[in-house]
Design an enzyme around this catalytic site. Structure first.
Site, short mmCIF file in Angstrom:
data_model
loop_
_atom_site.label_atom_id
_atom_site.label_comp_id
_atom_site.label_asym_id
_atom_site.label_seq_id
_atom_site.Cartn_x
_atom_site.Cartn_y
_atom_site.Cartn_z
CG ASN A 177 34.92 46.69 38.11
OD1 ASN A 177 35.36 47.65 38.72
ND2 ASN A 177 35.62 45.58 37.95
CB ALA A 190 42.04 44.82 42.48
CG ASP A 203 33.83 37.90 39.21
OD1 ASP A 203 34.82 37.72 39.94
OD2 ASP A 203 32.77 38.44 39.61
CE LYS A 235 33.94 49.02 16.17
NZ LYS A 235 33.39 50.15 15.46
N PRO A 289 41.45 34.05 36.68
CG PRO A 289 43.71 34.65 36.60
CD PRO A 289 42.45 34.59 35.77
CG ASP A 290 39.64 34.45 43.51
OD1 ASP A 290 40.45 35.15 44.16
OD2 ASP A 290 38.43 34.43 43.75
CE LYS A 307 33.15 36.91 48.35
NZ LYS A 307 32.59 38.15 47.81
CE LYS A 323 37.10 35.19 46.71
NZ LYS A 323 37.32 35.99 45.52
#
Ligand code: C5P
Length: 414
Positions: free
Chosen positions: A223, A287, A291, A301, A319-320, A352, A356
């Site tokens: 990202n 960070a 996801d 490749k 993993p979260d 959240k 979390k």
């Protein structure tokens, strides 16, 4: 306590500017001990450096008297910061490859102190792929590298590669040593109301940057996170006296002074690095973790087969890390997450917080150019309510957040 710099001068026409640099550092009360490479001694004399540093100038690895009295390992560790200025393409190449074939490079390999390299060279040498590769490697190894200036060169060419002005180098050195900055630069420093190091004795764990999840040997999912906000928070925490562990995804940023950096690529590596850094008094998870990752990264490749079929990619959830810490037996006393949202920012952040197991969520509006940009508009969402901060440079968001962390930790037992 006097701050000490070990200044390694390597050979290049810009070496004469090292004399002015020594003078400016001494003026700031910084002690300087100089090491000259053999080729630097063609440009400046040990005598002039010795007079300005008021110290012995070291040149030879096999100077037995010095070796017996001080030793190269000791010499490399007595300083608070090792500075290579000017750093030629040659010394950068040797540093990047761990070559220790003279006193300067032996010291650089033996040191356990932060290192600042200030490159100066011909524009073509600067842009050469080998030099750029070496600089990339040095940054990945945690060496601070200053960007050279643009302009006319001693060799008659024009472009990037000039040694920055000694004043700019001295300011960077002072910043790295976390010395108080001149008054006109104090505006972005936190005001801790008389307590300059409110996080002394605390361990703060920070994640920053994106993660990269491999698809095959040449492709990955990632990202646009630049890591700037997380790095600014790490710098602010270090200035506030904390021991800081910064777990960083792939970014192009210098390691802030006084910060222990662990470089990772994937979310799973980031989780492992975070868990092995525990215990911590506070964790700030900045960070932008991917996801999803591919179920199986291909060894070879992936090829199109010409059938027009969708890519053979199966994504599984990563993993979260924040949620894992939220429910961890060694959960930090203060756990802070970030939430990059483009709409209904506060509502999503509140949800959240609960999901979390975090104490605070710093919700930021990423509908503009926050990712990669230098400013941030944030809301701090806690169970007690929501604080909305004005749009601020990322450095000021970092200072304010660290001040808030320090206040929160000071009201909790150690
Ligand atoms: O769920 P979302 O990605 O919006 O959550 C953002 C927060 O959770 C950030 O603090 C981020 O660092 C953290 N996070 C994490 N591990 C993940 C995903 C997000 O630590 N896999």
């Amino acid at each position: 306590m006097t701050q000490r710099v070990l200044l390694i001068v390597s050979g290049g026409i810009a070496a004469y500017k090292s004399l002015e640099l020594v003078r400016l550092l001494r003026k700031r009360g910084i002690a300087v001990r100089a090491v000259l490479t053999q080729s630097a001694a063609q440009f400046v004399t040990p005598l002039s450096l010795g007079v300005l540093t008021e110290d012995q100038v070291y040149e030879d690895l096999f100077d037995l008297k010095a070796e017996r009295e001080i030793g190269h390992i000791q010499l490399s560790r007595q300083a608070d910061l090792v500075v290579v200025a000017p750093a030629t393409a040659n010394i950068l190449a040797r540093m990047a490859n761990g070559i220790a074939d003279d006193l300067a490079t032996t010291l650089l390999l033996a040191t356990d102190k932060p290192v600042l390299a200030v490159p100066a060279m011909n524009v073509r040498m600067w842009h050469h792929k080998a030099t750029q590769r070496n600089l990339h490697q040095l940054r990945a190894d945690g060496v601070h590298v200053m960007e050279p200036d643009d302009g006319a060169m001693a060799c008659g060419e024009f472009g990037k590669g000039r040694l920055p002005e000694p004043e700019a180098i001295a300011t960077e050195i002072a910043r790295l040593l976390a010395l108080p900055l001149p008054v006109d630069m104090l505006s972005d420093q936190p005001d801790f109301a008389g307590d300059a190091r409110p996080l002394a004795g605390r361990h703060i764990l920070i994640t920053a940057g994106p993660t990269q999840e491999p698809i095959d040997p040449v492709r990955y999912i990632a990202n646009r996170s630049s890591g700037k906000q997380g790095f600014a928070i790490a710098a602010a925490a270090a200035r506030a006296g904390a021991r800081v562990t910064l777990v960083a995804g792939p970014v192009h940023l210098l390691t802030p002074a006084g910060v222990d950096r662990v470089d990772v690529e994937t979310a799973r590596q980031m989780l492992a690095a975070v868990e092995s850094a525990l215990p911590a008094d506070a964790a700030i998870m900045v960070a932008a973790v991917a996801d999803w990752r591919t179920a199986d990264a291909a060894d070879q490749k992936l090829k199109k087969d010409g059938s027009g079929q969708p890519a053979p990619l199966t994504l599984v959830e990563n993993p979260d890390i924040l949620a894992t810490l939220g429910h961890h037996p060694q959960r930090p006393a203060l756990l802070i997450g970030f939430a990059a949202e483009t709409q209904q920012i506060a509502d999503h952040a509140r949800a959240k917080l609960a999901r979390k197991g975090a104490d605070w969520i710093v919700a930021n509006d990423v509908s503009g150019d926050v990712m990669g940009g230098d400013a941030n508009s944030v809301q701090i969402v806690t169970t007690a309510g929501i604080e909305t901060w004005p749009t601020l440079p990322k450095g000021e968001v970092a200072d304010k957040l660290i001040e808030k962390v320090a206040n929160a930790l000071s009201s909790r037992p150690d």
